[in-house]
Design a protein around this motif. Sequence first.
Motif, PDB file in Angstrom:
ATOM      1  N   PHE A 316       0.670  -1.172   0.055  1.00 29.28           N
ATOM      2  CA  PHE A 316      -0.118   0.143   0.051  1.00 29.28           C
ATOM      3  C   PHE A 316       0.821   1.280  -0.090  1.00 29.28           C
ATOM      4  O   PHE A 316       0.290   2.184  -0.402  1.00 29.28           O
ATOM      5  CB  PHE A 316      -0.992  -0.057   1.111  1.00 29.28           C
ATOM      6  N   ASN A 317       2.089   0.991   0.349  1.00 32.04           N
ATOM      7  CA  ASN A 317       3.037   2.075   0.554  1.00 32.04           C
ATOM      8  C   ASN A 317       3.371   2.870  -0.863  1.00 32.04           C
ATOM      9  O   ASN A 317       3.370   4.036  -1.277  1.00 32.04           O
ATOM     10  CB  ASN A 317       4.455   2.176   1.324  1.00 32.04           C
ATOM     11  N   ALA A 318       3.315   2.024  -1.822  1.00 33.75           N
ATOM     12  CA  ALA A 318       3.615   2.272  -3.138  1.00 33.75           C
ATOM     13  C   ALA A 318       2.315   2.890  -4.080  1.00 33.75           C
ATOM     14  O   ALA A 318       2.440   3.789  -5.045  1.00 33.75           O
ATOM     15  CB  ALA A 318       3.976   1.290  -4.071  1.00 33.75           C
ATOM     16  N   ILE A 319       1.170   2.561  -3.447  1.00 31.64           N
ATOM     17  CA  ILE A 319      -0.103   2.840  -4.198  1.00 31.64           C
ATOM     18  C   ILE A 319      -0.682   4.329  -3.499  1.00 31.64           C
ATOM     19  O   ILE A 319      -1.057   4.952  -4.211  1.00 31.64           O
ATOM     20  CB  ILE A 319      -1.321   1.822  -3.899  1.00 31.64           C
ATOM     21  N   TYR A 320      -0.342   4.740  -2.427  1.00 29.87           N
ATOM     22  CA  TYR A 320      -0.759   5.574  -1.435  1.00 29.87           C
ATOM     23  C   TYR A 320       0.349   6.431  -1.100  1.00 29.87           C
ATOM     24  O   TYR A 320       1.008   6.384   0.115  1.00 29.87           O
ATOM     25  CB  TYR A 320      -1.792   5.376  -0.346  1.00 29.87           C
ATOM     26  N   LEU A 342     -11.043   9.527   9.679  1.00 31.36           N
ATOM     27  CA  LEU A 342     -10.801   8.631   8.272  1.00 31.36           C
ATOM     28  C   LEU A 342     -11.637   8.829   7.157  1.00 31.36           C
ATOM     29  O   LEU A 342     -12.523   9.327   7.254  1.00 31.36           O
ATOM     30  CB  LEU A 342     -10.548   7.282   8.732  1.00 31.36           C
ATOM     31  N   ASP A 343     -10.863   8.695   6.091  1.00 37.64           N
ATOM     32  CA  ASP A 343     -11.637   8.531   4.735  1.00 37.64           C
ATOM     33  C   ASP A 343     -11.974   7.149   4.342  1.00 37.64           C
ATOM     34  O   ASP A 343     -12.876   6.911   3.783  1.00 37.64           O
ATOM     35  CB  ASP A 343     -10.849   9.422   3.661  1.00 37.64           C
ATOM     36  N   VAL A 344     -10.780   6.429   4.488  1.00 42.57           N
ATOM     37  CA  VAL A 344     -10.631   5.263   3.868  1.00 42.57           C
ATOM     38  C   VAL A 344     -10.117   4.259   4.954  1.00 42.57           C
ATOM     39  O   VAL A 344      -9.131   4.303   5.760  1.00 42.57           O
ATOM     40  CB  VAL A 344      -9.679   4.970   2.744  1.00 42.57           C
ATOM     41  N   LEU A 345     -10.914   3.132   5.428  1.00 43.13           N
ATOM     42  CA  LEU A 345     -10.387   1.906   6.313  1.00 43.13           C
ATOM     43  C   LEU A 345     -10.237   0.812   5.643  1.00 43.13           C
ATOM     44  O   LEU A 345     -11.119   0.148   4.886  1.00 43.13           O
ATOM     45  CB  LEU A 345     -11.380   1.856   7.275  1.00 43.13           C
ATOM     46  N   VAL A 346      -9.019   0.203   5.510  1.00 43.20           N
ATOM     47  CA  VAL A 346      -8.516  -0.907   4.837  1.00 43.20           C
ATOM     48  C   VAL A 346      -8.202  -1.985   5.833  1.00 43.20           C
ATOM     49  O   VAL A 346      -7.760  -1.936   6.865  1.00 43.20           O
ATOM     50  CB  VAL A 346      -7.283  -0.826   3.954  1.00 43.20           C
ATOM     51  N   LEU A 347      -9.191  -3.203   5.667  1.00 42.24           N
ATOM     52  CA  LEU A 347      -9.238  -4.466   6.691  1.00 42.24           C
ATOM     53  C   LEU A 347      -8.334  -5.497   5.769  1.00 42.24           C
ATOM     54  O   LEU A 347      -9.069  -6.118   4.967  1.00 42.24           O
ATOM     55  CB  LEU A 347     -10.436  -4.672   7.033  1.00 42.24           C
ATOM     56  N   ASN A 348      -7.198  -5.588   6.028  1.00 47.46           N
ATOM     57  CA  ASN A 348      -6.148  -6.903   5.220  1.00 47.46           C
ATOM     58  C   ASN A 348      -6.240  -7.728   6.106  1.00 47.46           C
ATOM     59  O   ASN A 348      -5.217  -7.942   7.043  1.00 47.46           O
ATOM     60  CB  ASN A 348      -4.986  -6.281   5.053  1.00 47.46           C
ATOM     61  N   GLU A 349      -6.930  -9.012   5.683  1.00 45.15           N
ATOM     62  CA  GLU A 349      -6.643 -10.436   6.320  1.00 45.15           C
ATOM     63  C   GLU A 349      -6.930 -10.447   7.497  1.00 45.15           C
ATOM     64  O   GLU A 349      -5.900 -10.825   8.334  1.00 45.15           O
ATOM     65  CB  GLU A 349      -5.448 -10.938   5.802  1.00 45.15           C
ATOM     66  N   PRO A 487      -4.930   1.601 -10.482  1.00 49.27           N
ATOM     67  CA  PRO A 487      -5.721   2.521 -10.671  1.00 49.27           C
ATOM     68  C   PRO A 487      -7.130   1.788  -9.742  1.00 49.27           C
ATOM     69  O   PRO A 487      -7.776   2.701  -9.326  1.00 49.27           O
ATOM     70  CB  PRO A 487      -6.131   2.265 -12.113  1.00 49.27           C
ATOM     71  N   THR A 488      -7.046   0.655  -9.331  1.00 54.87           N
ATOM     72  CA  THR A 488      -8.325   0.088  -8.705  1.00 54.87           C
ATOM     73  C   THR A 488      -8.302   0.700  -7.414  1.00 54.87           C
ATOM     74  O   THR A 488      -9.397   1.069  -6.558  1.00 54.87           O
ATOM     75  CB  THR A 488      -8.235  -1.317  -8.745  1.00 54.87           C
ATOM     76  N   LEU A 489      -7.150   0.412  -6.484  1.00 56.70           N
ATOM     77  CA  LEU A 489      -7.023   0.695  -5.075  1.00 56.70           C
ATOM     78  C   LEU A 489      -6.704   2.366  -4.985  1.00 56.70           C
ATOM     79  O   LEU A 489      -7.176   2.916  -3.990  1.00 56.70           O
ATOM     80  CB  LEU A 489      -5.682   0.247  -4.345  1.00 56.70           C
ATOM     81  N   LYS A 491      -8.061   4.814  -6.784  1.00 56.07           N
ATOM     82  CA  LYS A 491      -9.605   5.422  -6.880  1.00 56.07           C
ATOM     83  C   LYS A 491     -10.114   5.114  -5.651  1.00 56.07           C
ATOM     84  O   LYS A 491     -11.123   6.025  -5.458  1.00 56.07           O
ATOM     85  CB  LYS A 491     -10.175   4.879  -8.293  1.00 56.07           C
ATOM     86  N   MET A 492     -10.144   4.031  -5.195  1.00 52.69           N
ATOM     87  CA  MET A 492     -10.811   3.841  -3.686  1.00 52.69           C
ATOM     88  C   MET A 492     -10.385   4.681  -2.783  1.00 52.69           C
ATOM     89  O   MET A 492     -11.067   5.097  -2.020  1.00 52.69           O
ATOM     90  CB  MET A 492     -10.216   2.311  -3.162  1.00 52.69           C
ATOM     91  N   GLY A 493      -9.005   5.170  -2.670  1.00 50.02           N
ATOM     92  CA  GLY A 493      -8.459   6.143  -1.698  1.00 50.02           C
ATOM     93  C   GLY A 493      -8.797   7.429  -1.943  1.00 50.02           C
ATOM     94  O   GLY A 493      -9.096   8.355  -1.168  1.00 50.02           O
ATOM     95  N   VAL A 494      -9.314   7.716  -3.276  1.00 46.37           N
ATOM     96  CA  VAL A 494      -9.485   9.391  -3.437  1.00 46.37           C
ATOM     97  C   VAL A 494     -10.930   9.452  -3.850  1.00 46.37           C
ATOM     98  O   VAL A 494     -11.364  10.551  -3.779  1.00 46.37           O
ATOM     99  CB  VAL A 494      -8.757   9.779  -4.813  1.00 46.37           C
ATOM    100  N   SER A 495     -11.605   8.421  -3.512  1.00 44.28           N
ATOM    101  CA  SER A 495     -12.990   8.527  -4.020  1.00 44.28           C
ATOM    102  C   SER A 495     -13.904   9.440  -3.191  1.00 44.28           C
ATOM    103  O   SER A 495     -14.888  10.117  -3.406  1.00 44.28           O
ATOM    104  CB  SER A 495     -13.906   7.256  -4.003  1.00 44.28           C
ATOM    105  N   GLN A 496     -13.535   9.676  -1.705  1.00 42.83           N
ATOM    106  CA  GLN A 496     -14.387  10.456  -1.095  1.00 42.83           C
ATOM    107  C   GLN A 496     -13.563  11.720  -0.382  1.00 42.83           C
ATOM    108  O   GLN A 496     -13.938  12.341   0.597  1.00 42.83           O
ATOM    109  CB  GLN A 496     -14.589   9.523   0.473  1.00 42.83           C
TER     110      GLN A 496
END
Length: 637
Positions: A316-320, A342-349, A487-489, A491-496
């Motif tokens: 996620f460091n490279a994507i954000y 928060l704007d985005v909450l990622v629940l990873n595994e 682009p997938t992740l 856009k999720m980060g900037v959507s809100q």
Amino acid sequence: MQFKHPEILYFLLALIIPILIHLFQLRRFKKHYFTNVKLLQKLQTQTRKSSQIKKWLLLATRMLLFAALILAFAQPFFTEKSTSSPKELLILLDNSFSMQAQGKQGELLKRSAQELLENLPKNSKFSLLTADDAFWDTDVEAVEKQLIQINYTAQPFQVEGLLNKARNKKKNQRLDVLVISDVYPDFKPAEWVDQVSYVPATPERRENISVEKVEIIKRSNAFYTLDVTTRGYGIKEARKVHLKLMEGEQLVASTQVEISGKEVHTSLEIPKKPFAGYVSIGDDNLAFDDRFYFAILPENKPQIAVFDTRGHAGFFNAIYPPQEFDLKFYNGGFDQVDLKSLDVLVLNELEQFSETTVLKIKEFYSRGGVVVFIPNTEAGVLAQNKLLYPLGGIRLMDVQDLEKQVVHINFEHPLYAGVFEKKVVNFQYPTVQKSFKIQGVSAPILKFADQQPFLTHLSNRVGHLYLFTAALDKDNTNFKASPLIVPTLHKMGVSQAGNAVQSITMGTPTELLLKTRLNANEVVHVVGAGQDFIPFQQGLQERVQLQFSDLPTTAGLYELGIGSRKLQALGFNYNREESDITKQNNTTLDQVETIQSIESGIDQLIHLQQDSLLWKYLMALALLFFILELLIQKFVK
């Protein structure tokens, strides 16, 4: 009996002229006596009597001939007396933006309105419907001002919808319909419509240039790079037009753009700061789509929290990156972070969720937060469904230990808006070793070959839940190496976050989330372009959800504020569906008769339906009297 042109009846006074001429010709003859020639005297008497009869017959036929002609030109008619199913004239006038096109005598809509005023009889009742207005049981004098000042509307001109509207208003009446539009009407024939006449409003040129959209495609420390999309419709030969970027009345950038019959992308660079303005392009045909209004808000880094207990979230460091996002990692409980910020909450595994955690995440989701859920394929489904089902009524089923390929992309999903220039059919297919089946209703974004979702989306209208059905660690999938992941992740980060171009297409139901708090008795006002209204809104703790649909009605820049406190600028733009004036409806309906002029259409519907065949009978009668006059002159001696 009524007359369309009663003023012509004054010509009946001219019938006195042939009477005077006849009387002048019937003056008495002088007698001349001859010698004893009785036979000649007898012949003279017979000739004089027959001459008088012939002249009286000619006088009668000529007067009847002229009277029939005068009455025919006055166009008499009888109003229908039937009360069970009276027929009425319904005029459907297209005032959508495509009617801005130039015809031979000016703008199509303005000219059509003028011709209606010129040709509708003053004593006739009719109903007039446009795409956004209705005038029931009116006449020319009552509707004259509205027709002169008629405006264009963003609402589509739909004949079937307008006919249903008329049916609801006039349940027991039959209608004759006159449609005036630049597009052939497409509707299902109705038994209560007797006749439909279509008058085509034909533009001289079916060419148009439109500014389609504006996007930020690149951010640097000091500048934004904007991508302006323009398009030419019906442009056969490429031509250059002037494109300008305006901030208020100030020119920010200007360039020449070569327009052809396809999309053209132009890059403009502006300082990295809040912006409210528009892009305009020079076009001499349709005007409504020559400007695109938009705003850019102050830079606001999305607040993203990644909860990861297995150490698989480093990618996620490279994507954000830190210059665009405020990214933080947590490997403990949810009490370490304030979810309200928060704007985005990622629940990873994650393997389990406490009751308190479920309530916190559910509250975060309900107030407009984005939840990205990446399952743990090694953990049981019950613990993970403990969170998923309360959020969106969706469940993980058993794990499928079967290699699958991700081969289907939902290009129409809002997550991929502006990501792909065209639909990609050959790309590097990611593979997955283990994945979950899911149960519940959702909108798939990425799917496997067996049509099962790899990534799906749920929404409560303010918040968003993005659910992967497989873990993203490298032992389970090579999705991290796929060009889709960024682009997938991202856009999720900037959507809100609100860092994109702020613009809304009018007439399309749209929701907007503001990062602000509403106190008691406070509401958000929207002001601009001569309009001031309060949209539907809902307070969500630290956010306010706004919903736009019918308002505003005029494109432009608007200011959102609470009382005297200004919140942000927002651009509203007309829908570009009317931009393509090359579209032609090729269907033909037996019930629709195409008539080339409004005058002919009105004559056919408003007067022919009122027994206007009388003038034809009168013309036939005049012809009969003319023939009779010829016969009298030839055979009466």
